[in-house]
Design a protein around this motif. Structure first.
Motif, PDB file in Angstrom:
ATOM      1  N   ALA A   8       0.832  -1.210   0.000  1.00 15.67           N
ATOM      2  CA  ALA A   8       0.000   0.000   0.000  1.00 15.67           C
ATOM      3  C   ALA A   8       0.863   1.255   0.000  1.00 15.67           C
ATOM      4  CB  ALA A   8      -0.930  -0.004   1.205  1.00 15.67           C
ATOM      5  N   TRP A   9       1.934   1.262   0.789  1.00 18.77           N
ATOM      6  CA  TRP A   9       2.793   2.439   0.841  1.00 18.77           C
ATOM      7  C   TRP A   9       3.586   2.627  -0.442  1.00 18.77           C
ATOM      8  CZ3 TRP A   9       4.923   1.730   6.428  1.00 18.77           C
ATOM      9  CH2 TRP A   9       3.978   2.197   7.320  1.00 18.77           C
ATOM     10  N   ARG A  11       2.684   1.679  -3.420  1.00 17.39           N
ATOM     11  CA  ARG A  11       1.739   2.194  -4.428  1.00 17.39           C
ATOM     12  C   ARG A  11       1.387   3.650  -4.170  1.00 17.39           C
ATOM     13  NH1 ARG A  11      -2.458  -2.878  -4.878  1.00 17.39           N
ATOM     14  NH2 ARG A  11      -1.168  -4.155  -6.248  1.00 17.39           N
ATOM     15  N   ALA A  12       1.195   4.025  -2.900  1.00 19.02           N
ATOM     16  CA  ALA A  12       0.846   5.408  -2.570  1.00 19.02           C
ATOM     17  C   ALA A  12       1.994   6.358  -2.914  1.00 19.02           C
ATOM     18  CB  ALA A  12       0.486   5.527  -1.091  1.00 19.02           C
ATOM     19  N   THR A  13       3.228   5.974  -2.584  1.00 19.81           N
ATOM     20  CA  THR A  13       4.365   6.837  -2.912  1.00 19.81           C
ATOM     21  C   THR A  13       4.545   6.942  -4.426  1.00 19.81           C
ATOM     22  OG1 THR A  13       5.928   4.993  -2.671  1.00 19.81           O
ATOM     23  CG2 THR A  13       5.590   6.401  -0.753  1.00 19.81           C
ATOM     24  N   ARG A  15       2.058   6.815  -6.661  1.00 23.97           N
ATOM     25  CA  ARG A  15       1.019   7.731  -7.150  1.00 23.97           C
ATOM     26  C   ARG A  15       1.380   9.181  -6.845  1.00 23.97           C
ATOM     27  NH1 ARG A  15      -2.468   3.409  -5.528  1.00 23.97           N
ATOM     28  NH2 ARG A  15      -2.702   4.318  -3.444  1.00 23.97           N
ATOM     29  N   ARG A  21      -1.912  11.436  -6.885  1.00 26.48           N
ATOM     30  CA  ARG A  21      -2.218  11.153  -5.485  1.00 26.48           C
ATOM     31  C   ARG A  21      -3.695  11.330  -5.172  1.00 26.48           C
ATOM     32  NH1 ARG A  21       0.158  16.455  -2.411  1.00 26.48           N
ATOM     33  NH2 ARG A  21      -1.419  17.879  -3.212  1.00 26.48           N
ATOM     34  N   THR A  22      -4.132  10.613  -4.157  1.00 23.42           N
ATOM     35  CA  THR A  22      -5.506  10.741  -3.681  1.00 23.42           C
ATOM     36  C   THR A  22      -5.461  11.280  -2.251  1.00 23.42           C
ATOM     37  OG1 THR A  22      -5.581   8.511  -2.741  1.00 23.42           O
ATOM     38  CG2 THR A  22      -6.220   8.743  -5.064  1.00 23.42           C
ATOM     39  N   ARG A  24      -6.772   9.907   0.259  1.00 23.85           N
ATOM     40  CA  ARG A  24      -6.522   8.766   1.139  1.00 23.85           C
ATOM     41  C   ARG A  24      -5.030   8.451   1.221  1.00 23.85           C
ATOM     42  NH1 ARG A  24      -8.718   7.462   5.388  1.00 23.85           N
ATOM     43  NH2 ARG A  24      -7.776   5.584   6.126  1.00 23.85           N
ATOM     44  N   ASP A  25      -4.310   8.570   0.084  1.00 21.46           N
ATOM     45  CA  ASP A  25      -2.865   8.350   0.087  1.00 21.46           C
ATOM     46  C   ASP A  25      -2.180   9.342   1.027  1.00 21.46           C
ATOM     47  OD1 ASP A  25      -3.053   6.354  -1.828  1.00 21.46           O
ATOM     48  OD2 ASP A  25      -2.665   7.727  -3.504  1.00 21.46           O
ATOM     49  N   ASN A  28      -3.082   8.496   4.735  1.00 18.49           N
ATOM     50  CA  ASN A  28      -2.413   7.287   5.242  1.00 18.49           C
ATOM     51  C   ASN A  28      -0.935   7.534   5.515  1.00 18.49           C
ATOM     52  OD1 ASN A  28      -4.697   5.715   5.232  1.00 18.49           O
ATOM     53  ND2 ASN A  28      -4.285   4.827   3.233  1.00 18.49           N
ATOM     54  N   LEU A  29      -0.278   8.196   4.610  1.00 20.87           N
ATOM     55  CA  LEU A  29       1.144   8.461   4.795  1.00 20.87           C
ATOM     56  C   LEU A  29       1.375   9.508   5.885  1.00 20.87           C
ATOM     57  CD1 LEU A  29       2.316   8.373   1.076  1.00 20.87           C
ATOM     58  CD2 LEU A  29       2.719   6.653   2.830  1.00 20.87           C
TER      59      LEU A  29
END
Length: 163
Positions: A8-9, A11-13, A15, A21-22, A24-25, A28-29
Motif C-alpha cells: 500500500a505504501w 503504491r501510494a508513494t 502515485r 495522489r488521492t 486517502r494516500d 495514510n502516509l
C-alpha cells in the motif's frame, strides 16, 4: 500484514511521485509522518534499485537505499504500523492493573484493554474498507471458534447470542 502495508505504501508513494495522489494516500502516509516530499524520496529510493518484486510481492530492501533518511522514515512508519497490529499491553492498561497483585488478577483483561485501544479505536478512526473487512473477519472467526469449541467439548450451543 507486513506485505499488505508495504504494498500500500509503495503504491501510494508511486502515485504521489507521478502526480496521481488521492486524499486517502496523503492521509495514510501523513498518519505515519510521511509528507509529499518524503513520499517522493521513498519512491525514488525504492525505484533506484532499493526494492524488488518476488513472486508478485514488492519487497523494499531498505539496506540498499542510497537515501538513508528516506529509509529511516519508511522503517519508522512500518514500525508504527507493526506496533498497532501487534498488541502488547502498555500505557493503555488501566491504572488499577499496575500493582503486582491486581496485575495478576487482571492479566488477561490488560490484553483486552490494549486491544480495544490499539486495534478497535485506531481502526475505527480510519473508517475505510479494510477496517470493515477486519471487523467482519473478527466477528466471523469469533463465532466459528465458539461453535467449534462447543462441538469439540460436546456442549450444547447457546440459543441466546448475548450468552
Amino acid at each position: 500484514m507486513y506485505f499488505c502495508v508495504v504494498l500500500a505504501w509503495v503504491r501510494a508513494t508511486e502515485r504521489i511521485a507521478l502526480g496521481k495522489r488521492t486524499a486517502r494516500d496523503i492521509a495514510n502516509l501523513a498518519e505515519s509522518g510521511i509528507d509529499d516530499a518524503m513520499a517522493r524520496r521513498i519512491h525514488a529510493a525504492y525505484a533506484d534499485g532499493g526494492g524488488s518484486k518476488v513472486d508478485g510481492s514488492r519487497l523494499p530492501n531498505t539496506d540498499a537505499w542510497k537515501d538513508r533518511n528516506a529509509a529511516k522514515a519508511f522503517e519508522a512508519a512500518l514500525q508504527r504500523e507493526v506496533n498497532i497490529a501487534v498488541i502488547t499491553p502498555g500505557l493503555e492498561k488501566p491504572l488499577w492493573m499496575s500493582s503486582p497483585v491486581m496485575s495478576m488478577l487482571g492479566q488477561f483483561k490488560a490484553f483486552i484493554a490494549a486491544a480495544n485501544e490499539r486495534m478497535l479505536i485506531t481502526n475505527l478512526q480510519r473508517s475505510d474498507w479494510n477496517t470493515l473487512q477486519g471487523l467482519f473477519a473478527a466477528i466471523t472467526l469469533g463465532m466459528l471458534s465458539y461453535r467449534l469449541y462447543t462441538l469439540v467439548s460436546g456442549q450444547k450451543a447457546s440459543e441466546r447470542p448475548q450468552d
